[in-house]
Design an enzyme around this catalytic site. Sequence first.
Site, PDB file in Angstrom:
ATOM      1  N   ARG A 147     -27.892  -1.187   5.201  1.00 60.72           N
ATOM      2  CA  ARG A 147     -28.555  -2.503   5.145  1.00 60.72           C
ATOM      3  C   ARG A 147     -29.611  -2.587   4.038  1.00 60.72           C
ATOM      4  O   ARG A 147     -30.113  -3.680   3.768  1.00 60.72           O
ATOM      5  CB  ARG A 147     -29.196  -2.834   6.495  1.00 60.72           C
ATOM      6  CG  ARG A 147     -28.161  -3.135   7.586  1.00 60.72           C
ATOM      7  CD  ARG A 147     -28.828  -3.711   8.833  1.00 60.72           C
ATOM      8  NE  ARG A 147     -27.856  -4.274   9.764  1.00 60.72           N
ATOM      9  CZ  ARG A 147     -27.381  -3.655  10.852  1.00 60.72           C
ATOM     10  NH1 ARG A 147     -27.794  -2.447  11.147  1.00 60.72           N
ATOM     11  NH2 ARG A 147     -26.514  -4.248  11.636  1.00 60.72           N
TER      12      ARG A 147
ATOM     13  N   GLN B 251     -29.980   5.824  19.312  1.00 56.67           N
ATOM     14  CA  GLN B 251     -28.521   5.846  19.431  1.00 56.67           C
ATOM     15  C   GLN B 251     -28.036   7.283  19.678  1.00 56.67           C
ATOM     16  O   GLN B 251     -27.195   7.536  20.552  1.00 56.67           O
ATOM     17  CB  GLN B 251     -27.913   5.292  18.137  1.00 56.67           C
ATOM     18  CG  GLN B 251     -26.436   5.555  17.963  1.00 56.67           C
ATOM     19  CD  GLN B 251     -25.900   4.882  16.715  1.00 56.67           C
ATOM     20  OE1 GLN B 251     -25.732   3.675  16.694  1.00 56.67           O
ATOM     21  NE2 GLN B 251     -25.632   5.645  15.679  1.00 56.67           N
TER      22      GLN B 251
ATOM     23  N   GLY C 176     -19.036   2.250   7.655  1.00 57.29           N
ATOM     24  CA  GLY C 176     -18.688   2.080   6.244  1.00 57.29           C
ATOM     25  C   GLY C 176     -19.884   1.722   5.377  1.00 57.29           C
ATOM     26  O   GLY C 176     -21.030   1.896   5.790  1.00 57.29           O
TER      27      GLY C 176
ATOM     28  N   MET D 170     -32.217   6.132   3.852  1.00 56.50           N
ATOM     29  CA  MET D 170     -31.010   5.453   3.378  1.00 56.50           C
ATOM     30  C   MET D 170     -30.370   4.678   4.517  1.00 56.50           C
ATOM     31  O   MET D 170     -30.343   5.144   5.655  1.00 56.50           O
ATOM     32  CB  MET D 170     -30.036   6.471   2.809  1.00 56.50           C
ATOM     33  CG  MET D 170     -30.551   7.049   1.522  1.00 56.50           C
ATOM     34  SD  MET D 170     -29.386   8.191   0.828  1.00 56.50           S
ATOM     35  CE  MET D 170     -30.275   8.636  -0.648  1.00 56.50           C
TER      36      MET D 170
ATOM     37  N   GLY E 122     -26.500   9.377   3.050  1.00 57.96           N
ATOM     38  CA  GLY E 122     -26.829   9.690   4.450  1.00 57.96           C
ATOM     39  C   GLY E 122     -25.559  10.008   5.229  1.00 57.96           C
ATOM     40  O   GLY E 122     -25.488  11.008   5.948  1.00 57.96           O
ATOM     41  N   HIS E 123     -24.561   9.145   5.089  1.00 59.07           N
ATOM     42  CA  HIS E 123     -23.276   9.397   5.760  1.00 59.07           C
ATOM     43  C   HIS E 123     -22.660  10.707   5.252  1.00 59.07           C
ATOM     44  O   HIS E 123     -22.130  11.499   6.029  1.00 59.07           O
ATOM     45  CB  HIS E 123     -22.280   8.267   5.465  1.00 59.07           C
ATOM     46  CG  HIS E 123     -22.690   6.915   5.971  1.00 59.07           C
ATOM     47  ND1 HIS E 123     -23.033   5.876   5.133  1.00 59.07           N
ATOM     48  CD2 HIS E 123     -22.794   6.431   7.238  1.00 59.07           C
ATOM     49  CE1 HIS E 123     -23.327   4.809   5.856  1.00 59.07           C
ATOM     50  NE2 HIS E 123     -23.194   5.111   7.131  1.00 59.07           N
TER      51      HIS E 123
ATOM     52  N   LYS F 170     -31.487   9.280  11.878  1.00 58.82           N
ATOM     53  CA  LYS F 170     -31.954   7.977  11.406  1.00 58.82           C
ATOM     54  C   LYS F 170     -31.935   6.965  12.554  1.00 58.82           C
ATOM     55  O   LYS F 170     -32.827   6.142  12.700  1.00 58.82           O
ATOM     56  CB  LYS F 170     -31.041   7.533  10.250  1.00 58.82           C
ATOM     57  CG  LYS F 170     -31.003   6.072   9.940  1.00 58.82           C
ATOM     58  CD  LYS F 170     -32.242   5.660   9.206  1.00 58.82           C
ATOM     59  CE  LYS F 170     -32.147   4.267   8.647  1.00 58.82           C
ATOM     60  NZ  LYS F 170     -31.686   3.271   9.613  1.00 58.82           N
TER      61      LYS F 170
HETATM   62  P1  AMP Z   1     -23.709   3.472  10.309  1.00 54.78           P
HETATM   63  O1  AMP Z   1     -22.564   3.393   9.349  1.00 54.78           O
HETATM   64  O2  AMP Z   1     -24.964   2.825   9.831  1.00 54.78           O
HETATM   65  O3  AMP Z   1     -23.302   3.079  11.720  1.00 54.78           O
HETATM   66  O4  AMP Z   1     -24.081   5.011  10.400  1.00 54.78           O
HETATM   67  C1  AMP Z   1     -23.128   5.983  10.715  1.00 54.78           C
HETATM   68  C2  AMP Z   1     -23.838   7.272  11.017  1.00 54.78           C
HETATM   69  O5  AMP Z   1     -24.584   7.685   9.864  1.00 54.78           O
HETATM   70  C3  AMP Z   1     -24.839   7.141  12.174  1.00 54.78           C
HETATM   71  O6  AMP Z   1     -24.768   8.308  12.978  1.00 54.78           O
HETATM   72  C4  AMP Z   1     -26.157   7.046  11.442  1.00 54.78           C
HETATM   73  O7  AMP Z   1     -27.257   7.505  12.214  1.00 54.78           O
HETATM   74  C5  AMP Z   1     -25.911   7.957  10.259  1.00 54.78           C
HETATM   75  N1  AMP Z   1     -26.848   7.639   9.176  1.00 54.78           N
HETATM   76  C6  AMP Z   1     -27.121   6.420   8.663  1.00 54.78           C
HETATM   77  N2  AMP Z   1     -28.088   6.506   7.717  1.00 54.78           N
HETATM   78  C7  AMP Z   1     -28.430   7.819   7.651  1.00 54.78           C
HETATM   79  C8  AMP Z   1     -29.380   8.553   6.869  1.00 54.78           C
HETATM   80  N3  AMP Z   1     -30.179   7.951   5.977  1.00 54.78           N
HETATM   81  N4  AMP Z   1     -29.459   9.877   7.047  1.00 54.78           N
HETATM   82  C9  AMP Z   1     -28.664  10.509   7.962  1.00 54.78           C
HETATM   83  N5  AMP Z   1     -27.757   9.877   8.725  1.00 54.78           N
HETATM   84  C10 AMP Z   1     -27.648   8.544   8.573  1.00 54.78           C
END
Ligand code: AMP
Length: 282
Positions: free
Chosen positions: A178, A144, A22, A175, A27-28, A140
């Site tokens: 955090r 993982q 969330g 992006m 990016g998401h 990013k």
């Molecule tokens: P998170 O909500 O931070 O767990 O991220 C969810 C998904 O979005 C994960 O697969 C992240 O790698 C991806 N993600 C987060 N930030 C970016 C970004 N700047 N560009 C592309 N994917 C991203």
Amino acid sequence: MKEFARKQRDENRIVGLVPTMGALHPGHLSLIKQARQQCSSLVASIFVNPTQFGPSEDFAKYPRALPADSEKLENAGVQCLFLPEAKDIYPPKYSTYVDVEGLSERLEGRSRPGHFRGVSTVVMKLLQIVQPQFAYFGRKDAQQAAIISRMATDLNLDTEIEICPIEREADGLAMSSRNVYLQTGDRQSATVLHRSFQAAQTLLQNGSRDALSLQSAMHRVLKQESRAKVDYVEIVDAETFEPLTHINRKAYVLLAVKFGETRLLDNMLVDFSDTGELNVEL
Ligand code: AMP
């Protein structure tokens, strides 16, 4: 969730899953955009997974923005938002975990013991529940993504893991949910990460393949910002995450740097074409 996903499959839709925690940003949404090109039924999950946070980490204060997130997902064409609660994912007596050995112990795994065990377990559960044909992850979080790809191969999962490019701010900062923690001064200073990658990119383009030279050049740039506290700058094989001394195959240049209490991750992908031509992706 299982019923909905089963119905989608029975009706011959191609189901895609985008797992997130969330506080959604572009990016998401770029993952969702890629998913839309391959799938006819999109599921996004939002779950701030307690098992991937260490005891002194930011689980309690992790940004939560459900109403805005829900609207963004709907506008992006997501059919189903999966919002499990911790008590459903980890009911009493829960005791099964997925551990991707080796890969999970390096870099982020060393800095955050237990983190990847939490990540691989929750992703395995989400994949079991939704059983999508495709699941989308961001480069990013390169380690993982590598761990999840390894898990999908090792456990014979029917889901294809797609790794999507990094979405960046105009000044190059990757992006991240955090980034909102960054104080104004730190936000400005954080642009140094991108400059350090550019220094490494220039060396690569000038023919250098020596990992140590690239790392030293990056450290020199990072030192220019006194607010930047470097955790690591590493160059690793893109699949195993074993350190490389000579960059002669697909590799990641990765860093983790703290600004105040905020720890930022970023990376650059280095690859070579069949004819040996260098390709660098920031
Ligand atoms: P998170 O909500 O931070 O767990 O991220 C969810 C998904 O979005 C994960 O697969 C992240 O790698 C991806 N993600 C987060 N930030 C970016 C970004 N700047 N560009 C592309 N994917 C991203």
